[in-house]
Design a protein around this motif. Structure first.
Motif, PDB file in Angstrom:
ATOM      1  N   VAL A 126      98.357 -74.025  70.051  1.00 16.00           N
ATOM      2  CA  VAL A 126      97.806 -72.863  70.747  1.00 16.00           C
ATOM      3  C   VAL A 126      96.558 -72.424  69.982  1.00 16.00           C
ATOM      4  O   VAL A 126      96.634 -72.131  68.787  1.00 16.00           O
ATOM      5  CB  VAL A 126      98.808 -71.694  70.812  1.00 16.00           C
ATOM      6  CG1 VAL A 126      98.183 -70.517  71.555  1.00 16.00           C
ATOM      7  CG2 VAL A 126     100.096 -72.133  71.490  1.00 16.00           C
ATOM      8  N   ILE A 127      95.436 -72.388  70.677  1.00 12.99           N
ATOM      9  CA  ILE A 127      94.164 -71.999  70.060  1.00 12.99           C
ATOM     10  C   ILE A 127      93.753 -70.658  70.649  1.00 12.99           C
ATOM     11  O   ILE A 127      93.516 -70.545  71.847  1.00 12.99           O
ATOM     12  CB  ILE A 127      93.076 -73.055  70.315  1.00 12.99           C
ATOM     13  CG1 ILE A 127      93.553 -74.433  69.850  1.00 12.99           C
ATOM     14  CG2 ILE A 127      91.785 -72.667  69.615  1.00 12.99           C
ATOM     15  CD1 ILE A 127      92.646 -75.568  70.264  1.00 12.99           C
ATOM     16  N   ILE A 128      93.671 -69.642  69.810  1.00  9.14           N
ATOM     17  CA  ILE A 128      93.347 -68.296  70.262  1.00  9.14           C
ATOM     18  C   ILE A 128      91.917 -67.978  69.839  1.00  9.14           C
ATOM     19  O   ILE A 128      91.640 -67.855  68.639  1.00  9.14           O
ATOM     20  CB  ILE A 128      94.329 -67.278  69.679  1.00  9.14           C
ATOM     21  CG1 ILE A 128      95.778 -67.698  69.989  1.00  9.14           C
ATOM     22  CG2 ILE A 128      94.063 -65.886  70.221  1.00  9.14           C
ATOM     23  CD1 ILE A 128      96.821 -66.898  69.259  1.00  9.14           C
ATOM     24  N   SER A 129      91.027 -67.841  70.809  1.00 10.79           N
ATOM     25  CA  SER A 129      89.594 -67.755  70.478  1.00 10.79           C
ATOM     26  C   SER A 129      88.921 -66.507  71.038  1.00 10.79           C
ATOM     27  O   SER A 129      87.708 -66.499  71.206  1.00 10.79           O
ATOM     28  CB  SER A 129      88.868 -68.998  71.004  1.00 10.79           C
ATOM     29  OG  SER A 129      88.951 -69.080  72.419  1.00 10.79           O
ATOM     30  N   THR A 130      89.679 -65.469  71.360  1.00  8.90           N
ATOM     31  CA  THR A 130      89.031 -64.256  71.854  1.00  8.90           C
ATOM     32  C   THR A 130      88.299 -63.579  70.697  1.00  8.90           C
ATOM     33  O   THR A 130      88.622 -63.795  69.523  1.00  8.90           O
ATOM     34  CB  THR A 130      90.041 -63.274  72.468  1.00  8.90           C
ATOM     35  OG1 THR A 130      90.714 -62.562  71.430  1.00  8.90           O
ATOM     36  CG2 THR A 130      91.045 -64.008  73.338  1.00  8.90           C
ATOM     37  N   GLY A 131      87.338 -62.728  71.020  1.00  8.74           N
ATOM     38  CA  GLY A 131      86.556 -62.071  69.978  1.00  8.74           C
ATOM     39  C   GLY A 131      87.173 -60.796  69.452  1.00  8.74           C
ATOM     40  O   GLY A 131      86.593 -60.130  68.594  1.00  8.74           O
ATOM     41  N   ASP A 132      88.359 -60.445  69.935  1.00  5.78           N
ATOM     42  CA  ASP A 132      89.046 -59.219  69.526  1.00  5.78           C
ATOM     43  C   ASP A 132      90.239 -59.577  68.648  1.00  5.78           C
ATOM     44  O   ASP A 132      91.210 -60.180  69.106  1.00  5.78           O
ATOM     45  CB  ASP A 132      89.494 -58.448  70.765  1.00  5.78           C
ATOM     46  CG  ASP A 132      90.121 -57.101  70.423  1.00  5.78           C
ATOM     47  OD1 ASP A 132      90.141 -56.748  69.231  1.00  5.78           O
ATOM     48  OD2 ASP A 132      90.594 -56.419  71.337  1.00  5.78           O
ATOM     49  N   ASP A 133      90.189 -59.190  67.379  1.00  7.35           N
ATOM     50  CA  ASP A 133      91.264 -59.534  66.445  1.00  7.35           C
ATOM     51  C   ASP A 133      92.594 -58.906  66.847  1.00  7.35           C
ATOM     52  O   ASP A 133      93.655 -59.489  66.614  1.00  7.35           O
ATOM     53  CB  ASP A 133      90.896 -59.086  65.029  1.00  7.35           C
ATOM     54  CG  ASP A 133      89.826 -59.972  64.399  1.00  7.35           C
ATOM     55  OD1 ASP A 133      89.451 -60.970  65.038  1.00  7.35           O
ATOM     56  OD2 ASP A 133      89.367 -59.663  63.281  1.00  7.35           O
ATOM     57  N   VAL A 134      92.566 -57.705  67.437  1.00  4.23           N
ATOM     58  CA  VAL A 134      93.810 -57.048  67.866  1.00  4.23           C
ATOM     59  C   VAL A 134      94.464 -57.860  68.984  1.00  4.23           C
ATOM     60  O   VAL A 134      95.683 -58.079  68.994  1.00  4.23           O
ATOM     61  CB  VAL A 134      93.531 -55.609  68.348  1.00  4.23           C
ATOM     62  CG1 VAL A 134      94.810 -54.975  68.902  1.00  4.23           C
ATOM     63  CG2 VAL A 134      92.982 -54.765  67.201  1.00  4.23           C
ATOM     64  N   THR A 135      93.640 -58.324  69.925  1.00  4.61           N
ATOM     65  CA  THR A 135      94.160 -59.167  71.007  1.00  4.61           C
ATOM     66  C   THR A 135      94.748 -60.451  70.449  1.00  4.61           C
ATOM     67  O   THR A 135      95.838 -60.877  70.838  1.00  4.61           O
ATOM     68  CB  THR A 135      93.029 -59.503  72.002  1.00  4.61           C
ATOM     69  OG1 THR A 135      92.539 -58.288  72.576  1.00  4.61           O
ATOM     70  CG2 THR A 135      93.535 -60.410  73.108  1.00  4.61           C
ATOM     71  N   ASN A 136      94.041 -61.073  69.518  1.00  2.00           N
ATOM     72  CA  ASN A 136      94.523 -62.312  68.903  1.00  2.00           C
ATOM     73  C   ASN A 136      95.856 -62.080  68.187  1.00  2.00           C
ATOM     74  O   ASN A 136      96.772 -62.903  68.275  1.00  2.00           O
ATOM     75  CB  ASN A 136      93.483 -62.841  67.914  1.00  2.00           C
ATOM     76  CG  ASN A 136      92.186 -63.237  68.594  1.00  2.00           C
ATOM     77  OD1 ASN A 136      92.148 -63.409  69.813  1.00  2.00           O
ATOM     78  ND2 ASN A 136      91.128 -63.378  67.829  1.00  2.00           N
ATOM     79  N   LEU A 137      95.938 -60.968  67.495  1.00  2.00           N
ATOM     80  CA  LEU A 137      97.170 -60.636  66.776  1.00  2.00           C
ATOM     81  C   LEU A 137      98.340 -60.477  67.741  1.00  2.00           C
ATOM     82  O   LEU A 137      99.444 -60.991  67.484  1.00  2.00           O
ATOM     83  CB  LEU A 137      96.964 -59.343  65.980  1.00  2.00           C
ATOM     84  CG  LEU A 137      98.145 -58.840  65.152  1.00  2.00           C
ATOM     85  CD1 LEU A 137      98.480 -59.820  64.049  1.00  2.00           C
ATOM     86  CD2 LEU A 137      97.831 -57.471  64.563  1.00  2.00           C
ATOM     87  N   PHE A 138      98.110 -59.802  68.856  1.00  2.00           N
ATOM     88  CA  PHE A 138      99.174 -59.582  69.826  1.00  2.00           C
ATOM     89  C   PHE A 138      99.629 -60.902  70.450  1.00  2.00           C
ATOM     90  O   PHE A 138     100.823 -61.121  70.658  1.00  2.00           O
ATOM     91  CB  PHE A 138      98.681 -58.626  70.922  1.00  2.00           C
ATOM     92  CG  PHE A 138      99.766 -58.130  71.825  1.00  2.00           C
ATOM     93  CD1 PHE A 138     100.498 -57.003  71.503  1.00  2.00           C
ATOM     94  CD2 PHE A 138     100.077 -58.809  72.995  1.00  2.00           C
ATOM     95  CE1 PHE A 138     101.516 -56.547  72.326  1.00  2.00           C
ATOM     96  CE2 PHE A 138     101.095 -58.364  73.831  1.00  2.00           C
ATOM     97  CZ  PHE A 138     101.815 -57.233  73.492  1.00  2.00           C
ATOM     98  N   ILE A 139      98.686 -61.785  70.736  1.00  2.00           N
ATOM     99  CA  ILE A 139      99.038 -63.086  71.313  1.00  2.00           C
ATOM    100  C   ILE A 139      99.865 -63.904  70.318  1.00  2.00           C
ATOM    101  O   ILE A 139     100.851 -64.548  70.684  1.00  2.00           O
ATOM    102  CB  ILE A 139      97.774 -63.864  71.731  1.00  2.00           C
ATOM    103  CG1 ILE A 139      97.036 -63.109  72.842  1.00  2.00           C
ATOM    104  CG2 ILE A 139      98.137 -65.267  72.223  1.00  2.00           C
ATOM    105  CD1 ILE A 139      95.701 -63.718  73.208  1.00  2.00           C
ATOM    106  N   VAL A 140      99.452 -63.876  69.054  1.00  2.00           N
ATOM    107  CA  VAL A 140     100.206 -64.598  68.017  1.00  2.00           C
ATOM    108  C   VAL A 140     101.649 -64.094  67.956  1.00  2.00           C
ATOM    109  O   VAL A 140     102.603 -64.876  67.927  1.00  2.00           O
ATOM    110  CB  VAL A 140      99.526 -64.444  66.640  1.00  2.00           C
ATOM    111  CG1 VAL A 140     100.430 -65.004  65.535  1.00  2.00           C
ATOM    112  CG2 VAL A 140      98.193 -65.165  66.614  1.00  2.00           C
ATOM    113  N   LEU A 141     101.811 -62.770  67.959  1.00  2.00           N
ATOM    114  CA  LEU A 141     103.152 -62.180  67.910  1.00  2.00           C
ATOM    115  C   LEU A 141     103.977 -62.560  69.135  1.00  2.00           C
ATOM    116  O   LEU A 141     105.167 -62.875  69.031  1.00  2.00           O
ATOM    117  CB  LEU A 141     103.044 -60.660  67.819  1.00  2.00           C
ATOM    118  CG  LEU A 141     102.573 -60.087  66.475  1.00  2.00           C
ATOM    119  CD1 LEU A 141     102.279 -58.600  66.605  1.00  2.00           C
ATOM    120  CD2 LEU A 141     103.606 -60.331  65.386  1.00  2.00           C
TER     121      LEU A 141
END
Length: 376
Positions: A185-200
């Protein structure tokens, strides 16, 4: 099918339907008021007359006689037909659209089911687009999540590419897809909060999933790591390093040499003498265009002394490096950064007096042809 229909009806956009209902109520009020004052009916009969006229039933028990009454009845009937047709048309059109979306979604899921394995990419922005191009160039199966449907218009769904116009933070589909068939899974959005939520979201139900996340800020590395990201990449930081490398390119020198392991320290002394930095060493394996690269990043003569002593104290490691030198026919390249071109010229002149220089700033193709000849 009944459950699907109810679900689709519930998801219809309400703004058009609400507008239609409001217009019907306005027309209904117009019908009641007009019936009361123009048709000279009481309140109950006014409501009754407004309903049957708007619905174009017209039982005939109340017949307009004067000109103004006939005009009123005509406008009320035409308005009722038009508004009811509008509301039903909106409902039908949106129902068909939702049915189409449901059908397309089913087809996408069927395509995913037939994929042997795939990568999930979240975000199709500046960074995500580059990642997507790299994946497709290597003929990898890709499931792309992007909430902005306009960005997905340029991508055509195929047997190896499936686009999903959804926000990965608002749907559990991504967690379901990040199972055994998902390579990464590659998470490449520019918002770290969004990336964090997707990871969780993914890590909660997929403890074995391999997750690579983008981080725009260095302080968010630890948060993403704790959330469950296996690898964290910052294009901003990497970009800064690339800018530095590009800025020093006029003062970057690639020297391809041929010498034994016993001459390493002598070479390093010369490089250090002129205040140059040994960035990395590339070992050119015969028949392979891409070299084996080892990062060095040092200009301290003490590092050279420590390395020499380490080889003396560890004969097994020295033998391993000798085997590497033997495999590449003692041919390797040094990537060196320095203060200016004049210094490079002095460096090259002194190196020529001590070791064999094969070439300066040779291309991969030139080195590959050279190592093939050495192999013969």
């Amino acid at each position: 099918m009944r459950k699907i229909t109810i679900k689709l009806l519930k998801t219809l956009p309400t703004k058009y339907v609400t507008t239609g209902v409001i217009l019907i109520l306005i027309l209904f009020a117009y019908g009641i008021i007009g019936s009361y004052f123009i048709m000279d009916l009481n309140l109950i009969d006014s409501i009754y007359y407004a309903v049957i006229t708007m619905a174009t039933v017209g039982y005939g028990d109340y017949t307009p006689r004067t000109g103004i009454q006939k005009i009123f009845a005509t406008t009320l009937a035409l308005g009722g037909v038009a508004l009811l047709a509008y509301v039903f048309n909106v409902i039908l059109s949106n129902f068909q659209e939702k049915m189409g979306e449901y059908s397309r979604g089913a087809m996408k899921m069927k395509t995913i089911e037939h994929m042997d394995d795939y990568y999930i990419l979240c975000g199709y922005g500046r960074v995500g687009k580059v990642v997507f191009e790299e994946l497709t160039r290597r003929n990898q199966n890709v499931i792309l999540f992007e909430k902005n449907e306009e960005l997905l218009e340029e991508i055509e769904d195929t047997s190896s590419v499936v686009t999903i116009a959804k926000d990965a933070t608002e749907d559990d589909m991504i967690a379901k897809l990040a199972g055994n068939k998902c390579r990464s899974v590659i998470i490449s959005t520019g918002d770290d909060v969004t990336n964090l939520f997707i990871v969780l979201t993914i890590r909660e139900s997929n403890p074995d999933a391999w997750i690579v996340s983008r981080a725009s800020k260095e302080e968010n590395y630890s948060r993403l790591r704790k959330a469950g990201a296996d690898k964290i990449v910052s294009p901003e930081l990497i970009g800064g390093k690339d800018l530095y490398i590009e800025s020093t390119k006029p003062h970057i020198l690639k020297i391809t040499v041929r010498h034994s392991i016993d001459e390493i320290y002598d070479e390093f002394k010369i490089i250090s003498k002129y205040g140059c930095n040994l960035e990395n060493i590339q070992y050119h394996i015969p028949g392979i265009a891409t070299p084996l690269t080892r990062k060095i990043n040092t200009m301290d003569i003490e590092d050279g002394k420590d390395f020499t002593k380490y080889l003396e104290d560890n004969p097994d490691q020295k033998a391993a490096i000798e085997n590497l030198y033997s495999m590449v026919n003692n041919t390797h390249s040094h990537i060196i950064s320095g203060p200016d071109r004049a210094t490079f010229q002095k460096l090259v002149d002194e190196l020529r007096e001590n070791i064999e220089i094969v070439g300066i700033n040779l291309t991969k193709k030139e080195i590959a042809n050279l190592t093939k000849k050495n192999l013969k």
